[in-house]
Design an enzyme around this catalytic site. Structure first.
Site, PDB file in Angstrom:
ATOM      1  N   ARG A  23      -0.731  15.333  33.798  1.00  0.00           N
ATOM      2  CA  ARG A  23      -2.193  15.274  33.820  1.00  0.00           C
ATOM      3  C   ARG A  23      -2.749  13.861  34.032  1.00  0.00           C
ATOM      4  NH1 ARG A  23      -2.240  18.833  28.384  1.00  0.00           N
ATOM      5  NH2 ARG A  23      -0.146  17.938  28.339  1.00  0.00           N
ATOM      6  N   GLY A  89      10.487  21.445  27.630  1.00  0.00           N
ATOM      7  CA  GLY A  89       9.459  21.565  26.596  1.00  0.00           C
ATOM      8  C   GLY A  89       9.805  20.824  25.322  1.00  0.00           C
ATOM      9  N   ALA A 430     -12.094 -46.028  42.181  1.00  0.00           N
ATOM     10  CA  ALA A 430     -12.639 -44.812  42.800  1.00  0.00           C
ATOM     11  C   ALA A 430     -12.246 -44.750  44.275  1.00  0.00           C
ATOM     12  CB  ALA A 430     -14.153 -44.804  42.655  1.00  0.00           C
TER      13      ALA A 430
HETATM   14  C1  UD1 Z   1       1.555  19.226  22.051  1.00  0.00           C
HETATM   15  C2  UD1 Z   1       1.695  20.470  21.172  1.00  0.00           C
HETATM   16  C3  UD1 Z   1       0.291  20.906  20.710  1.00  0.00           C
HETATM   17  C4  UD1 Z   1      -0.364  19.771  19.978  1.00  0.00           C
HETATM   18  C5  UD1 Z   1      -0.406  18.524  20.845  1.00  0.00           C
HETATM   19  C6  UD1 Z   1      -0.896  17.345  20.043  1.00  0.00           C
HETATM   20  C7  UD1 Z   1       3.631  21.627  22.064  1.00  0.00           C
HETATM   21  C8  UD1 Z   1       4.118  22.782  22.817  1.00  0.00           C
HETATM   22  N1  UD1 Z   1       2.323  21.524  21.900  1.00  0.00           N
HETATM   23  O1  UD1 Z   1       0.836  19.630  23.209  1.00  0.00           O
HETATM   24  O2  UD1 Z   1       0.416  22.021  19.854  1.00  0.00           O
HETATM   25  O3  UD1 Z   1      -1.673  20.151  19.605  1.00  0.00           O
HETATM   26  O4  UD1 Z   1       0.919  18.188  21.320  1.00  0.00           O
HETATM   27  O5  UD1 Z   1      -1.075  16.258  20.863  1.00  0.00           O
HETATM   28  O6  UD1 Z   1       4.432  20.850  21.588  1.00  0.00           O
HETATM   29  N2  UD1 Z   1       7.893  15.954  25.821  1.00  0.00           N
HETATM   30  C9  UD1 Z   1       9.256  15.799  25.922  1.00  0.00           C
HETATM   31  N3  UD1 Z   1       9.989  16.730  26.580  1.00  0.00           N
HETATM   32  C10 UD1 Z   1       9.433  17.841  27.124  1.00  0.00           C
HETATM   33  C11 UD1 Z   1       8.038  18.006  27.004  1.00  0.00           C
HETATM   34  C12 UD1 Z   1       7.292  17.056  26.343  1.00  0.00           C
HETATM   35  O7  UD1 Z   1       9.814  14.807  25.443  1.00  0.00           O
HETATM   36  O8  UD1 Z   1      10.182  18.650  27.703  1.00  0.00           O
HETATM   37  C13 UD1 Z   1       7.102  14.928  25.120  1.00  0.00           C
HETATM   38  C14 UD1 Z   1       5.998  14.325  25.937  1.00  0.00           C
HETATM   39  O9  UD1 Z   1       6.468  13.162  26.634  1.00  0.00           O
HETATM   40  C15 UD1 Z   1       4.948  13.984  24.904  1.00  0.00           C
HETATM   41  C16 UD1 Z   1       5.193  14.973  23.789  1.00  0.00           C
HETATM   42  O10 UD1 Z   1       6.480  15.529  24.020  1.00  0.00           O
HETATM   43  O11 UD1 Z   1       5.095  12.672  24.396  1.00  0.00           O
HETATM   44  C17 UD1 Z   1       4.128  16.093  23.775  1.00  0.00           C
HETATM   45  O12 UD1 Z   1       4.137  16.753  25.020  1.00  0.00           O
HETATM   46  P1  UD1 Z   1       2.774  17.162  25.734  1.00  0.00           P
HETATM   47  O13 UD1 Z   1       3.121  17.815  27.010  1.00  0.00           O
HETATM   48  O14 UD1 Z   1       1.881  16.000  25.780  1.00  0.00           O
HETATM   49  O15 UD1 Z   1       2.242  18.247  24.716  1.00  0.00           O
HETATM   50  P2  UD1 Z   1       0.742  18.712  24.531  1.00  0.00           P
HETATM   51  O16 UD1 Z   1       0.371  19.615  25.631  1.00  0.00           O
HETATM   52  O17 UD1 Z   1      -0.119  17.556  24.274  1.00  0.00           O
HETATM   53 CA    CA Z   2       0.115  15.387  24.466  1.00  0.00          CA
END
Ligand code: UD1
Ligand code: CA
Length: 466
Positions: A23, A89, A430
């Site tokens: 995003r 995830g 100067a």
């Molecule tokens: C996540 C939570 C959501 C919460 C929010 C708070 C999940 C499914 N959802 O959503 O409930 O309200 O955070 O900010 O967890 N990451 C990995 N590996 C992956 C996917 C993500 O390391 O395969 C890391 C990302 O780099 C990030 C963190 O996990 O730092 C959270 O991932 P992100 O995709 O930002 O989750 P949100 O949609 O914000």
């Molecule tokens: Ca996030």
């Protein structure tokens, strides 16, 4: 008897930092984006550092090499990285992270790597829960859009977390959000994590499903609540800009409380890496970045940029740009000075309007009051460098050094063609172009002699009138 917390030496943190940050629409991995002068990842590590945990495991994936190197750069020796490839995830990230956690650990604190406002105090509350408890960090948000919601039963007990995109219209109204920070007991965790499925809108394995699995396993999941500000997550550029403002404001508030005068906090930008001592004053329009340090009694601004620079006690820097320089006690800089890397100004020195100094030291009390260039120079104490004077340091191939002894006087519009040395107490007249060394206490004068033609101007006027 109440259960006690496992000692911090038996608690590990897992930082989830493998995501691409789709995003943000950036070529740079999300956790490398800076907020108030520090990357998202370093903000997270900085919040974990004071906890003195057994271990911090950073789960990397997208641009794994860069993110791992950046994690190392933080310089905390309990940090290790583990690669999640591909990224299925946050539940999958936890599974991968757990493979790197040492056997002696009883509890893991799991942290989203994209929350720069998260405090050490809040992380400590998760680390120090009584043994046997799991927890999820939450706050009630006025606008919970985009966050997972905490779903409870009639008694208030947690049932699970539902992602925003998977919410029913009724669940969408829940204001208690999942902050993305958790504490889990190690015992039995691997099996529960393995059971996380991917039956959701994105087809990913969500860490949030673990909450439901824990409840089904008859384990209590506590909700630890915090101030909504702490949960500011960064998913897109709007949130990045919001976080930037929040983190900067918090740092400014800390500085104000510590005794720094900031005339207009709304118009002052100070990185979290910048240190300002009590009783210093920062006037509006300043941008202070990197490893900058401002000592007590100094006045910076208005409209000044300082990067990786040191401002000594009682010094003043107005309307100037300074990069990697040292400004001594009681020195005055500006208005409109440009100090470039390697500038070292001694006590009570002065660099004034439209002067540029680079890779040069100025001894105590020396002055470059206006319109001069001093580059690659060693200037003693008590030296005056006049308006329009220039160190001619570059011959188109190499840079050369100018050395000026104590109490020398360099008059206006002189060129010091380096390499050259002007002795102590010497006087450069100067308009002189100095190509040969000037001995101590000597006069160097090198300019064409002036002619005076009596009546010349009057004759010209008369001719023009004819
Ligand atoms: C996540 C939570 C959501 C919460 C929010 C708070 C999940 C499914 N959802 O959503 O409930 O309200 O955070 O900010 O967890 N990451 C990995 N590996 C992956 C996917 C993500 O390391 O395969 C890391 C990302 O780099 C990030 C963190 O996990 O730092 C959270 O991932 P992100 O995709 O930002 O989750 P949100 O949609 O914000
Ligand atoms: Ca996030």
């Amino acid at each position: 008897m109440t259960a006690s917390a496992p000692a911090r030496a038996r608690v590990a943190a897992i930082v989830m930092a493998a995501g691409k940050g789709t995003r943000l629409r950036s070529d740079t991995a999300k956790v490398l984006h800076p907020v108030a002068g520090r990357s998202l990842l370093h903000h997270t590590l900085a919040a974990l550092e004071p906890l003195a945990l057994a271990q911090v495991v950073v789960v990397v994936g997208h641009q794994a090499g860069d993110v791992s190197a950046h994690a190392d750069e933080f310089g905390m020796d309990i940090v290790t990285t583990v690669v999640q490839e591909p990224q299925h995830g946050t539940g999958h990230a936890l599974e991968v992270g757990l493979t790197a956690v040492t056997a002696s650990v009883d509890r893991v604190v799991v942290v989203n790597g994209d929350h720069p406002m998260l405090s050490s105090e809040t992380l400590a509350r998760l680390a120090d829960l009584p043994s046997g408890r799991s927890a999820i960090l939450s706050a009630d948000l006025d606008d919970p859009t985009g966050y997972g919601r905490i779903v409870r039963d009639d008694t208030g007990a947690v049932l699970g977390v539902v992602e925003d995109r998977d919410c029913t219209p009724e669940q969408r109204g829940i204001r208690a959000v999942n902050g993305g920070m958790y504490a889990f007991e190690r015992d039995g965790l691997d099996d529960l994590v393995a059971a996380i499925g991917s039956d959701n809108d994105q087809g990913e394995r969500y860490i949030t499903d673990l909450v439901g699995l824990l409840v089904a396993d008859r384990r209590e999941v506590r909700v630890v609540t915090t101030h909504p500000d702490e949960l500011a997550g960064v998913n897109d550029r709007l949130q990045l800009a919001q976080a930037e403002r929040q983190v900067r404001r918090r740092h400014l508030d800390d500085l104000l409380r510590s005794g720094v005068t900031v005339m207009d906090p709304e118009a002052t930008w100070i990185d979290v890496t910048v240190d300002v001592e009590p009783d210093a004053t920062i006037l509006p329009g300043c941008l202070l970045t990197g490893a900058t340090h401002v000592a007590t009694g100094a006045v910076v601004g208005p409209h000044t940029e300082l990067h990786d620079s040191e401002v000594g006690p009682g010094a003043s820097v107005r309307q100037s740009v300074c990069d990697t320089v040292r400004i001594g006690p009681d020195a005055t800089v500006g208005p409109f000075a440009h100090l470039r890397p390697g500038t070292d100004l001694g006590p009570a020195t002065k660099v004034g309007a439209f002067a540029q100094v680079k890779n040069a030291t100025l001894g105590e009390g020396s002055k470059v009051p206006h319109l001069a260039y001093v580059g690659d120079a060693t200037v003693g104490s008590g030296v005056n460098i006049g308006c329009g004077a220039i160190t001619v340091n570059y011959d188109g191939v190499a840079k050369h050094r100018t050395v000026i002894g104590d109490d020398a006087f360099i008059s206006c519009n002189s060129n010091l063609v380096a390499p050259v040395e002007v002795g102590r107490g010497a006087f450069v007249a100067a308009g002189t172009t100095v190509t040969d060394d000037v001995p101590d206490d000597a006069l160097a004068i090198g300019r064409s002699r002036q002619m005076v033609k009596e009546g010349w101007a009057a004759r010209r006027r008369d001719q023009a009138a004819d």
